[in-house]
Design a protein around this motif. Structure first.
Motif, short mmCIF file in Angstrom:
data_model
loop_
_atom_site.label_atom_id
_atom_site.label_comp_id
_atom_site.label_asym_id
_atom_site.label_seq_id
_atom_site.Cartn_x
_atom_site.Cartn_y
_atom_site.Cartn_z
N GLU A 236 0.85 -1.18 0.00
CA GLU A 236 0.00 0.00 0.00
C GLU A 236 0.89 1.24 0.00
OE1 GLU A 236 -2.71 -0.05 3.21
OE2 GLU A 236 -3.67 -1.95 2.65
N THR A 238 0.56 5.51 0.18
CA THR A 238 -0.29 6.68 0.42
C THR A 238 0.58 7.92 0.33
OG1 THR A 238 -1.74 5.40 1.88
CG2 THR A 238 -1.87 7.80 2.02
N GLU A 244 6.32 9.88 -11.02
CA GLU A 244 7.19 8.82 -11.52
C GLU A 244 7.72 9.22 -12.89
OE1 GLU A 244 5.11 4.90 -9.40
OE2 GLU A 244 4.92 5.25 -11.56
N ARG A 251 4.22 -3.56 -16.99
CA ARG A 251 3.46 -4.09 -15.87
C ARG A 251 2.63 -5.27 -16.35
NH1 ARG A 251 1.05 1.31 -12.76
NH2 ARG A 251 3.09 2.18 -12.15
N ASN A 257 -6.83 -4.88 -12.85
CA ASN A 257 -6.08 -3.63 -12.73
C ASN A 257 -7.11 -2.51 -12.67
OD1 ASN A 257 -4.19 -1.61 -12.71
ND2 ASN A 257 -3.79 -1.69 -14.90
N GLN A 258 -7.31 -1.93 -11.52
CA GLN A 258 -8.36 -0.94 -11.31
C GLN A 258 -7.76 0.38 -10.90
OE1 GLN A 258 -11.83 -2.10 -8.99
NE2 GLN A 258 -11.81 -0.10 -7.95
N VAL A 259 -8.23 1.47 -11.52
CA VAL A 259 -7.81 2.83 -11.20
C VAL A 259 -9.05 3.63 -10.84
CG1 VAL A 259 -6.67 4.92 -11.98
CG2 VAL A 259 -5.82 2.70 -12.72
N LYS A 260 -9.09 4.18 -9.65
CA LYS A 260 -10.21 5.00 -9.21
C LYS A 260 -9.68 6.40 -8.94
CE LYS A 260 -13.88 5.23 -5.75
NZ LYS A 260 -14.45 4.61 -4.52
N ALA A 261 -10.20 7.39 -9.69
CA ALA A 261 -9.67 8.74 -9.61
C ALA A 261 -10.80 9.75 -9.77
CB ALA A 261 -8.60 8.97 -10.68
N MET A 264 -9.06 11.90 -14.63
CA MET A 264 -7.98 11.10 -15.23
C MET A 264 -7.65 11.68 -16.60
SD MET A 264 -7.68 7.00 -15.80
CE MET A 264 -6.17 6.29 -16.43
N VAL A 266 -4.69 11.31 -19.79
CA VAL A 266 -3.58 10.58 -20.38
C VAL A 266 -3.06 11.40 -21.55
CG1 VAL A 266 -2.81 8.45 -21.48
CG2 VAL A 266 -4.56 8.36 -19.69
#
Length: 297
Positions: A236, A238, A244, A251, A257-261, A264, A266
């Motif tokens: 984890e 935080t 990065e 990967r 593979n979950q992204v919660k935002a 978002m 790109v």
């Protein structure tokens, strides 16, 4: 044809046990240069003093030398000294212990000897160095009812084959004054170790770290690592901001593979390629696709 055999005389080297004269006694490693007076060959040798009497042999002394089976020589006794080592101002106790001024080529020293002529204390006024000696094999400083303190304006050095420091309640190491902010401290407590410093540097060819639980609070961190391999059941992260920067990122996820935002975005400078067995794009409001050319099908 005649067979001719030549007989050589076999020279037997016997172990030496006899007198010798010290020709040099100021070696840094404590070895003595000895001239053997009871042997015609190999007259000059190097020997290690094994005598318990003090002071040790000096230049000009006549000593008793013994050779072992490996060819090493040892001084096992002092026969006569080159001159009187002790001054006329010799102070002696009733049991034979005494203090005297010892004169040598290096100068004078004030020495204290036991009743068995063993050196206990030596003071060199030229170098202002004092040394303590003991006839015992082991020396123990013990204060059952108080403390032992060693203080020096210069450095304190501990030398030995193995140095051990132990404390029942704890051990404290510190560098710097208490009022200084640049202070380094190491505290060892039962089951706990505390380290505080402005800078910590660790250098090792190989390191192993085993932790059941780790908590890190870092205001700023910089890592320069060649290769990193991380194996974890669960990880984890935080952070208020995560940045990065890489040249390539690969990967692999076996399942989800979950992204919660909240938002978002790109940004791709060149091509954007998305390939999947099936794709679903669902939005509560409008969906816009904008491009010079759009190919469907």
């Amino acid at each position: 044809m005649h067979n001719i055999a030549k007989i050589y005389e076999k020279r037997v080297f016997e172990k030496y046990l006899g007198p010798g004269r010290v020709i040099k006694a100021d070696s840094a490693d404590g070895m003595l240069q000895i001239k053997l007076t009871g042997r015609e060959y190999q007259t000059e040798i190097t020997a290690r003093p094994m005598v318990s009497s003090s002071p040790l042999p000096s230049t000009g002394d006549n000593v008793l030398v013994m050779e072992d089976g490996t060819g090493d020589f040892f001084v096992i006794g002092i026969l006569t000294r080159a001159a009187s080592d002790f001054s006329q101002d010799r102070l002696q106790t009733a049991n034979g212990a005494f203090a005297a001024i010892v004169r040598s080529e290096k100068g004078e020293t004030l020495n204290v000897y036991s009743e068995s002529n063993a050196l206990l204390f030596e003071y060199d006024p030229m170098s202002k160095k004092a040394r303590l000696f003991s006839e015992s094999e082991n020396v123990v400083f013990e204060a059952p009812g108080g403390d032992i303190e060693i203080a020096a304006a210069g450095s304190i050095r501990l030398k030995g084959h193995h140095v051990e420091v132990s404390g029942t309640s704890g051990i404290d190491f510190s560098a710097g004054k208490m009022v200084e902010t640049l202070k380094t401290a190491l505290t060892l407590l039962p089951g706990k170790m505390d380290v505080s410093a402005q800078e910590i540097k660790i250098s090792a060819r190989r390191a192993s770290l085993f932790l059941d639980e780790a908590r890190n609070i870092l205001k700023s961190a910089f890592y320069k690592i060649g290769t990193v391999k991380l194996l974890a059941d669960k990880m984890e992260t935080t952070a208020s901001t995560l940045v990065e920067k890489t040249k390539n990122t690969y990967r692999t996820m076996e399942n989800l593979n979950q992204v919660k935002a909240g938002r978002m975005r790109v940004l791709v400078h060149k091509a954007f390629h998305l390939k999947s067995k099936s794709s679903v794009i669902k939005a509560e409001d409008d969906v816009k696709i904008k491009g010079e050319k759009i190919h469907l099908g």
